[in-house]
Design a protein around this motif. Structure first.
Motif, mmCIF file in Angstrom:
data_model
loop_
_atom_site.group_PDB
_atom_site.id
_atom_site.type_symbol
_atom_site.label_atom_id
_atom_site.label_comp_id
_atom_site.label_asym_id
_atom_site.label_seq_id
_atom_site.Cartn_x
_atom_site.Cartn_y
_atom_site.Cartn_z
ATOM 1 N N ASN A 196 -5.645 67.391 2.622
ATOM 2 C CA ASN A 196 -4.760 68.133 1.722
ATOM 3 C C ASN A 196 -5.291 68.128 0.298
ATOM 4 O O ASN A 196 -5.261 69.150 -0.395
ATOM 5 C CB ASN A 196 -3.367 67.544 1.752
ATOM 6 N N HIS A 197 -5.784 66.983 -0.164
ATOM 7 C CA HIS A 197 -6.302 66.911 -1.523
ATOM 8 C C HIS A 197 -7.560 67.772 -1.674
ATOM 9 O O HIS A 197 -7.816 68.317 -2.759
ATOM 10 C CB HIS A 197 -6.597 65.464 -1.896
ATOM 11 N N GLN A 198 -8.336 67.903 -0.615
ATOM 12 C CA GLN A 198 -9.463 68.834 -0.679
ATOM 13 C C GLN A 198 -8.967 70.276 -0.817
ATOM 14 O O GLN A 198 -9.562 71.075 -1.556
ATOM 15 C CB GLN A 198 -10.327 68.680 0.572
ATOM 16 N N ASP A 199 -7.880 70.604 -0.117
ATOM 17 C CA ASP A 199 -7.286 71.936 -0.290
ATOM 18 C C ASP A 199 -6.787 72.127 -1.716
ATOM 19 O O ASP A 199 -6.952 73.204 -2.309
ATOM 20 C CB ASP A 199 -6.128 72.117 0.697
ATOM 21 N N TYR A 200 -6.178 71.083 -2.270
ATOM 22 C CA TYR A 200 -5.680 71.185 -3.647
ATOM 23 C C TYR A 200 -6.827 71.363 -4.631
ATOM 24 O O TYR A 200 -6.695 72.077 -5.640
ATOM 25 C CB TYR A 200 -4.877 69.933 -4.006
ATOM 26 N N LEU A 201 -7.968 70.712 -4.360
ATOM 27 C CA LEU A 201 -9.134 70.904 -5.222
ATOM 28 C C LEU A 201 -9.625 72.344 -5.168
ATOM 29 O O LEU A 201 -10.009 72.922 -6.192
ATOM 30 C CB LEU A 201 -10.248 69.943 -4.814
ATOM 31 N N ARG A 202 -9.596 72.936 -3.971
ATOM 32 C CA ARG A 202 -9.977 74.350 -3.861
ATOM 33 C C ARG A 202 -8.974 75.240 -4.590
ATOM 34 O O ARG A 202 -9.364 76.244 -5.215
ATOM 35 C CB ARG A 202 -10.088 74.738 -2.389
ATOM 36 N N ASP A 203 -7.682 74.887 -4.521
ATOM 37 C CA ASP A 203 -6.684 75.662 -5.264
ATOM 38 C C ASP A 203 -6.918 75.545 -6.765
ATOM 39 O O ASP A 203 -6.803 76.543 -7.502
ATOM 40 C CB ASP A 203 -5.280 75.170 -4.908
ATOM 41 N N ARG A 204 -7.231 74.333 -7.225
ATOM 42 C CA ARG A 204 -7.550 74.166 -8.645
ATOM 43 C C ARG A 204 -8.765 75.005 -9.029
ATOM 44 O O ARG A 204 -8.793 75.625 -10.097
ATOM 45 C CB ARG A 204 -7.826 72.687 -8.948
ATOM 46 N N GLU A 205 -9.767 74.993 -8.164
ATOM 47 C CA GLU A 205 -10.971 75.773 -8.456
ATOM 48 C C GLU A 205 -10.650 77.259 -8.564
ATOM 49 O O GLU A 205 -11.166 77.953 -9.462
ATOM 50 C CB GLU A 205 -12.006 75.533 -7.360
ATOM 51 N N SER A 206 -9.787 77.758 -7.677
ATOM 52 C CA SER A 206 -9.427 79.178 -7.748
ATOM 53 C C SER A 206 -8.630 79.478 -9.017
ATOM 54 O O SER A 206 -8.828 80.529 -9.648
ATOM 55 C CB SER A 206 -8.617 79.568 -6.506
ATOM 56 N N ILE A 207 -7.743 78.549 -9.399
ATOM 57 C CA ILE A 207 -6.973 78.736 -10.640
ATOM 58 C C ILE A 207 -7.914 78.755 -11.849
ATOM 59 O O ILE A 207 -7.807 79.620 -12.737
ATOM 60 C CB ILE A 207 -5.907 77.645 -10.780
ATOM 61 N N HIS A 208 -8.845 77.808 -11.897
ATOM 62 C CA HIS A 208 -9.781 77.757 -13.021
ATOM 63 C C HIS A 208 -10.705 78.978 -13.029
ATOM 64 O O HIS A 208 -11.029 79.507 -14.101
ATOM 65 C CB HIS A 208 -10.605 76.471 -12.939
ATOM 66 N N ARG A 209 -11.115 79.414 -11.827
ATOM 67 C CA ARG A 209 -11.971 80.604 -11.763
ATOM 68 C C ARG A 209 -11.216 81.833 -12.253
ATOM 69 O O ARG A 209 -11.773 82.671 -12.991
ATOM 70 C CB ARG A 209 -12.468 80.815 -10.331
ATOM 71 N N GLU A 210 -9.961 81.954 -11.864
ATOM 72 C CA GLU A 210 -9.158 83.086 -12.333
ATOM 73 C C GLU A 210 -8.975 83.039 -13.839
ATOM 74 O O GLU A 210 -9.062 84.075 -14.520
ATOM 75 C CB GLU A 210 -7.800 83.061 -11.627
ATOM 76 N N LEU A 211 -8.745 81.825 -14.372
ATOM 77 C CA LEU A 211 -8.608 81.693 -15.823
ATOM 78 C C LEU A 211 -9.914 82.037 -16.532
ATOM 79 O O LEU A 211 -9.908 82.727 -17.570
ATOM 80 C CB LEU A 211 -8.171 80.264 -16.165
ATOM 81 N N THR A 212 -11.029 81.587 -15.957
ATOM 82 C CA THR A 212 -12.329 81.889 -16.566
ATOM 83 C C THR A 212 -12.616 83.388 -16.530
ATOM 84 O O THR A 212 -13.100 83.967 -17.519
ATOM 85 C CB THR A 212 -13.432 81.118 -15.834
ATOM 86 N N GLU A 213 -12.339 84.031 -15.403
ATOM 87 C CA GLU A 213 -12.568 85.468 -15.301
ATOM 88 C C GLU A 213 -11.662 86.242 -16.255
ATOM 89 O O GLU A 213 -12.092 87.225 -16.872
ATOM 90 C CB GLU A 213 -12.335 85.921 -13.865
ATOM 91 N N THR A 214 -10.401 85.796 -16.399
ATOM 92 C CA THR A 214 -9.497 86.457 -17.341
ATOM 93 C C THR A 214 -9.999 86.307 -18.776
ATOM 94 O O THR A 214 -10.009 87.273 -19.559
ATOM 95 C CB THR A 214 -8.083 85.871 -17.207
ATOM 96 N N THR A 215 -10.441 85.099 -19.126
ATOM 97 C CA THR A 215 -10.963 84.868 -20.476
ATOM 98 C C THR A 215 -12.221 85.696 -20.722
ATOM 99 O O THR A 215 -12.397 86.286 -21.803
ATOM 100 C CB THR A 215 -11.271 83.373 -20.665
ATOM 101 N N PHE A 216 -13.102 85.750 -19.710
ATOM 102 C CA PHE A 216 -14.335 86.522 -19.865
ATOM 103 C C PHE A 216 -14.045 88.014 -20.006
ATOM 104 O O PHE A 216 -14.660 88.700 -20.844
ATOM 105 C CB PHE A 216 -15.245 86.274 -18.654
#
Length: 251
Positions: A196-216
């Protein structure tokens, strides 16, 4: 003397068979350790074959609000289940103090409350009868203990619920086997938590990627707007200077 020489020749004979030496304490300990690990591996494989009901969800809880999810334990053939799960705050930049997670039964009796100030935790509720109605609630800044830190931020959480049939151990089984069965069941739960924590890490990665793409994308739009403004200013300056010199020539 002849007898002594015979004994010496007999002891130097390469074909002489040596008597078996007793096994050392270290070798016995290693053998016991290998057998224990093999037994634990078989137990884990057998427990993973047991049907387990689980559900992994990611939610966003608004500030000063509460999200509740109602679920029931399966209806037979087992008489009771172990309800376990975990939760994790996916917003690393936010404080987990306002978050409170509770589990209630049909009579709204409190079965579990998350520790104060934690952003992630696990819970385990043994011997829950079949077809029992439970409620899992996530509170964001609605309890008294979280009023000291009002930040008005929504929080994104990931959680999972698992319902496993209660392990029934017969009385004829030795105590060592019972202990190994309990350890294997605990190890299975921890393995699920790790997944589950590995899934949460992937969710965090998707959230950070979305934030990075929005900022870019915002940065690109702002850069294009600056470039257009600079081009317009340069054109305006050229037009102004051209008119200025044409006016001087006419004078």
């Amino acid at each position: 003397m002849d007898t002594i020489h015979r004994r010496e020749r007999h002891s130097k004979d390469p074909k002489m068979r040596r008597l078996p030496q007793p096994r050392s304490t270290q070798s016995k300990w290693i053998s016991k350790f290998v057998v224990h690990n093999l037994f634990m591996a078989v137990l884990v494989l057998s427990l993973t074959a047991v049907p387990t009901t689980d559900a992994s969800i990611v939610i966003t809880v608004p500030w000063k609000d509460e999200e509740c999810y109602v679920f029931r334990t399966p209806l037979g053939p087992e008489s009771s289940f172990t309800v376990s799960g975990n939760f994790d705050l996916l917003d690393d930049s936010l404080d987990g103090t306002p978050i409170t997670v509770v589990v209630l039964n049909e009579e709204l009796r409190l079965l579990y409350r998350s520790p104060y100030g934690v952003s992630e935790s696990t819970f385990e509720l043994p011997n829950i009868p079949m077809n029992s109605r439970l409620s899992l609630c996530f509170q964001n800044g609605t309890t008294r203990r979280s009023k000291q830190r009002d930040d008005n931020f929504d929080r994104t959480l990931g959680f999972e619920i698992r319902m496993t049939p209660t392990l029934v151990v017969e009385n004829e089984i030795p105590l060592e086997t019972k202990r190994l069965l309990e350890e294997a069941e605990s190890l299975q739960t921890k393995l699920y938590d790790l997944l589950n924590h590995q899934d949460y890490l992937r969710d965090r990665e998707s959230i950070h990627r979305e934030l990075t793409e929005t900022t870019f994308s915002r940065l690109v739009r702002w850069t294009m707007a600056e470039a257009i403004c600079l081009v317009l200013v340069a054109v305006a300056q050229v037009v102004y200077l051209r008119k200025f010199f044409e006016t001087r020539r006419s004078l």
